[in-house]
Design a protein around this motif. Structure first.
Motif, PDB file in Angstrom:
ATOM      1  N   GLU A   1       0.811  -1.228   0.000  1.00 34.63           N
ATOM      2  CA  GLU A   1       0.000   0.000   0.000  1.00 34.63           C
ATOM      3  C   GLU A   1       0.840   1.272   0.000  1.00 34.63           C
ATOM      4  N   PRO A   2       1.886   1.397   0.857  1.00 36.98           N
ATOM      5  CA  PRO A   2       2.636   2.654   0.860  1.00 36.98           C
ATOM      6  C   PRO A   2       3.713   2.742  -0.219  1.00 36.98           C
ATOM      7  N   CYS A   3       3.964   1.663  -0.943  1.00 39.37           N
ATOM      8  CA  CYS A   3       5.063   1.625  -1.910  1.00 39.37           C
ATOM      9  C   CYS A   3       4.617   2.203  -3.254  1.00 39.37           C
ATOM     10  N   ARG A   4       5.504   2.954  -3.893  1.00 41.81           N
ATOM     11  CA  ARG A   4       5.218   3.556  -5.195  1.00 41.81           C
ATOM     12  C   ARG A   4       6.121   3.007  -6.295  1.00 41.81           C
ATOM     13  N   ASP A   5       6.812   1.922  -5.999  1.00 42.05           N
ATOM     14  CA  ASP A   5       7.625   1.266  -7.017  1.00 42.05           C
ATOM     15  C   ASP A   5       6.702   0.730  -8.103  1.00 42.05           C
ATOM     16  N   HIS A   6       7.036   1.001  -9.387  1.00 38.20           N
ATOM     17  CA  HIS A   6       6.130   0.613 -10.472  1.00 38.20           C
ATOM     18  C   HIS A   6       5.997  -0.907 -10.574  1.00 38.20           C
ATOM     19  N   VAL A   7       7.066  -1.653 -10.296  1.00 38.90           N
ATOM     20  CA  VAL A   7       6.988  -3.118 -10.353  1.00 38.90           C
ATOM     21  C   VAL A   7       6.124  -3.638  -9.203  1.00 38.90           C
ATOM     22  N   VAL A   8       6.305  -3.069  -8.031  1.00 33.84           N
ATOM     23  CA  VAL A   8       5.501  -3.474  -6.879  1.00 33.84           C
ATOM     24  C   VAL A   8       4.031  -3.165  -7.117  1.00 33.84           C
ATOM     25  N   ARG A   9       3.750  -2.035  -7.777  1.00 28.06           N
ATOM     26  CA  ARG A   9       2.355  -1.682  -8.056  1.00 28.06           C
ATOM     27  C   ARG A   9       1.716  -2.705  -8.996  1.00 28.06           C
ATOM     28  N   VAL A  10       2.483  -3.177  -9.972  1.00 25.16           N
ATOM     29  CA  VAL A  10       1.967  -4.213 -10.883  1.00 25.16           C
ATOM     30  C   VAL A  10       1.663  -5.490 -10.111  1.00 25.16           C
ATOM     31  N   LEU A  11       2.572  -5.895  -9.237  1.00 22.70           N
ATOM     32  CA  LEU A  11       2.350  -7.102  -8.431  1.00 22.70           C
ATOM     33  C   LEU A  11       1.171  -6.923  -7.485  1.00 22.70           C
ATOM     34  N   ALA A  12       1.048  -5.713  -6.917  1.00 20.46           N
ATOM     35  CA  ALA A  12      -0.052  -5.449  -5.986  1.00 20.46           C
ATOM     36  C   ALA A  12      -1.403  -5.570  -6.681  1.00 20.46           C
ATOM     37  N   VAL A  13      -1.488  -5.070  -7.907  1.00 25.12           N
ATOM     38  CA  VAL A  13      -2.747  -5.178  -8.662  1.00 25.12           C
ATOM     39  C   VAL A  13      -3.052  -6.640  -8.967  1.00 25.12           C
ATOM     40  N   GLY A  14      -2.027  -7.404  -9.311  1.00 20.14           N
ATOM     41  CA  GLY A  14      -2.238  -8.828  -9.574  1.00 20.14           C
ATOM     42  C   GLY A  14      -2.719  -9.576  -8.346  1.00 20.14           C
ATOM     43  N   ILE A  15      -2.127  -9.263  -7.187  1.00 16.08           N
ATOM     44  CA  ILE A  15      -2.542  -9.906  -5.938  1.00 16.08           C
ATOM     45  C   ILE A  15      -3.974  -9.516  -5.578  1.00 16.08           C
ATOM     46  N   LEU A  16      -4.309  -8.252  -5.802  1.00 17.49           N
ATOM     47  CA  LEU A  16      -5.652  -7.783  -5.484  1.00 17.49           C
ATOM     48  C   LEU A  16      -6.711  -8.479  -6.331  1.00 17.49           C
TER      49      LEU A  16
END
Length: 233
Positions: free
Chosen positions: A67-82
């Motif tokens: 949630e607090p991370c703005r790394d573009h790769v992490v955001r892609v993974l976060a959307v996939g997990i969601l």
């Protein structure tokens, strides 16, 4: 000769070339700040940690950490997990495309300037040569300065147009290389997450019981794929 005098000697084509140089400088500076900001947001250890948490099926911790991370790769993974219960691959692909649009912003402008600046330089060259021939036809060679003014205009515009293109093509290739590398990293971690999730899903979610009739008319007993301690072998 001062820079302003050289600029005026280039003729009217120097004005659009000046606009081209301003556009190139603006885009290059904006993209440099963008990539510097993106580098500051990188969190490589979190990427690997997310894969480990996903392998353990700890989705809540994954959500909390991303949630607090703005790394573009992490955001892609976060959307996939969601969206793991719907379509993980499509969700990550859509988020990656959105990131790519941000990374490619203003790049067409830089590409256009690389193409149009030399053409404007050639256009100025043609105008300068035409001006020289007109002066030559009107006054002969009595006043060579009239002829050399047109030649100077031709050389200045050509050099300016080529200079703008040469200066612009270096950051253009650099930014394209950064985009390609970013795409490669996003694809790598997205694929790893899909593989991990497929394994976790295969372990934690057994296949439905086979209730279809057997060939001899009897029904097969439900087969539980999950073994528990003490289960008879």
């Amino acid at each position: 000769m001062r820079l302003y005098e050289i600029f005026l000697s280039g003729g009217p084509v120097m004005w659009p070339l000046l606009l081209c140089s301003i556009a190139v400088t603006t885009v290059v500076l904006e993209r440099l700040f963008f990539w510097a900001s993106l580098d500051r947001k990188r969190n490589r250890p979190l990427m690997d940690e997310l894969l480990c948490l996903a392998q353990e099926g700890d989705w809540q911790t994954c959500k909390t950490k991303t949630e607090p991370c703005r790394d573009h790769v992490v955001r892609v993974l976060a959307v996939g997990i969601l969206h793991r219960d719907f379509d993980m691959a499509k969700a990550m692909e859509a988020e990656a495309n959105r990131m790519m649009q941000h990374m490619s912003r203003h790049m067409p402008i830089l590409d256009t300037m690389i193409t149009i600046a030399p053409l404007l330089g050639i256009f100025g060259t043609v105008l300068g040569i035409i001006s020289s021939f007109k002066m030559l036809g009107a006054g002969g060679i009595a006043d060579p300065k009239l002829v050399t003014a047109g030649i100077a205009q031709a050389l200045i515009t050509t050099a300016t147009g080529l200079g703008i293109a040469i200066v612009a093509v270096i950051p253009y290739n650099y930014f394209n290389n950064r985009i390609n590398n970013a795409i490669h990293v996003m694809e790598k971690y997205a694929t790893n997450l899909e593989v991990v999730y497929s394994k976790v899903k295969g372990i934690t979610e057994p296949e439905p019981y086979n209730t279809s009739p057997a060939s001899n008319g009897a029904k097969k007993a439900p087969q539980n794929h999950l073994k528990t301690p003490g289960m008879l072998q």
